[in-house]
Design a protein around this motif. Sequence first.
Motif, mmCIF file in Angstrom:
data_model
loop_
_atom_site.group_PDB
_atom_site.id
_atom_site.type_symbol
_atom_site.label_atom_id
_atom_site.label_comp_id
_atom_site.label_asym_id
_atom_site.label_seq_id
_atom_site.Cartn_x
_atom_site.Cartn_y
_atom_site.Cartn_z
ATOM 1 N N ASP A 1 0.830 -1.222 0.000
ATOM 2 C CA ASP A 1 0.000 0.000 0.000
ATOM 3 C C ASP A 1 0.860 1.266 0.000
ATOM 4 O O ASP A 1 0.551 2.233 -0.697
ATOM 5 C CB ASP A 1 -0.918 0.019 1.230
ATOM 6 N N PHE B 1 -9.124 4.879 -4.977
ATOM 7 C CA PHE B 1 -10.417 4.187 -5.154
ATOM 8 C C PHE B 1 -11.475 5.156 -5.678
ATOM 9 O O PHE B 1 -12.253 4.820 -6.567
ATOM 10 C CB PHE B 1 -10.885 3.575 -3.820
ATOM 11 N N GLU C 1 -1.497 -2.504 -7.834
ATOM 12 C CA GLU C 1 -1.055 -3.515 -6.876
ATOM 13 C C GLU C 1 -0.196 -4.569 -7.598
ATOM 14 O O GLU C 1 0.838 -4.993 -7.077
ATOM 15 C CB GLU C 1 -2.301 -4.155 -6.250
ATOM 16 N N GLY D 1 -1.332 -5.726 0.913
ATOM 17 C CA GLY D 1 -2.718 -5.270 1.033
ATOM 18 C C GLY D 1 -3.649 -6.481 0.996
ATOM 19 O O GLY D 1 -3.337 -7.504 0.368
ATOM 20 N N PRO E 1 -11.222 2.113 1.961
ATOM 21 C CA PRO E 1 -12.423 2.469 1.191
ATOM 22 C C PRO E 1 -13.420 1.327 1.010
ATOM 23 O O PRO E 1 -14.612 1.582 0.898
ATOM 24 C CB PRO E 1 -11.868 2.922 -0.163
HETATM 25 C C1 S3P Z 1 -7.669 -3.785 0.688
HETATM 26 C C2 S3P Z 1 -6.884 -3.749 1.808
HETATM 27 C C3 S3P Z 1 -6.077 -2.569 2.165
HETATM 28 C C4 S3P Z 1 -5.753 -1.738 0.917
HETATM 29 C C5 S3P Z 1 -6.997 -1.418 0.167
HETATM 30 C C6 S3P Z 1 -7.752 -2.662 -0.282
HETATM 31 C C7 S3P Z 1 -8.443 -5.014 0.409
HETATM 32 O O1 S3P Z 1 -4.859 -2.963 2.789
HETATM 33 O O2 S3P Z 1 -4.869 -2.435 0.072
HETATM 34 O O3 S3P Z 1 -7.810 -0.609 0.976
HETATM 35 O O4 S3P Z 1 -8.912 -5.185 -0.739
HETATM 36 O O5 S3P Z 1 -8.585 -5.856 1.317
HETATM 37 P P1 S3P Z 1 -4.787 -3.553 4.309
HETATM 38 O O6 S3P Z 1 -5.144 -5.012 4.231
HETATM 39 O O7 S3P Z 1 -3.361 -3.354 4.689
HETATM 40 O O8 S3P Z 1 -5.720 -2.764 5.145
#
Ligand code: S3P
Length: 177
Positions: free
Chosen positions: A34, A49, A61, A79, A119
Amino acid sequence: MKSNIALIGFMGCGKTSVGKILAKRLGKRYISTDLLIQKIVKKSIPRIFKENGEIKFRELEIRAIKKISKVKNAVIDCGGGVVLNFINIQRLKENSHIIYLKANPKVILKRIKKSKNRPLLFGKNKLEKIKELLQFRKPFYERAADYIIDTTRLNVKKIVEKIIDFVRKNEGKNLAK
Ligand code: S3P
């Protein structure tokens, strides 16, 4: 030999707090997908997002994982949605032990309730949303994992110990599936 440890799992399962301490303990570099994505596009996750959508975020990603998977001697804080694209797991597996941190939905809710950075969990009915996403993602996490730790009742120190034990026992072994 695999010198990285990649932490996967749903939001709120401890990847970031565990990752930072684990990296320190093992003298490895801490890398967050992230943080790298935010650095590449110079925008926060919620802004990506909102302005570009989830699909664009997933593309970023994939780019971030491609870059990170070449690094050696790192703890990679992935993430929560990294597992959704299998190419990410294939790339990570080249150099990383993959550890899946899980927790039950109520504990996840408690841990992420105040977060302004997730988000996918903005808005009402957070618990329902968590359960729904978890149900869909469960097979993705389980398939990717070399080792699974339920963090629901564990503190960070204990989780770090379990990971170190696992990695020591499996050093040199080919864990590729
Ligand atoms: C996401 C997790 C988030 C971040 C994004 C999407 C997901 O990271 O990559 O908001 O799809 O589960 P964290 O798992 O570190 O919170």
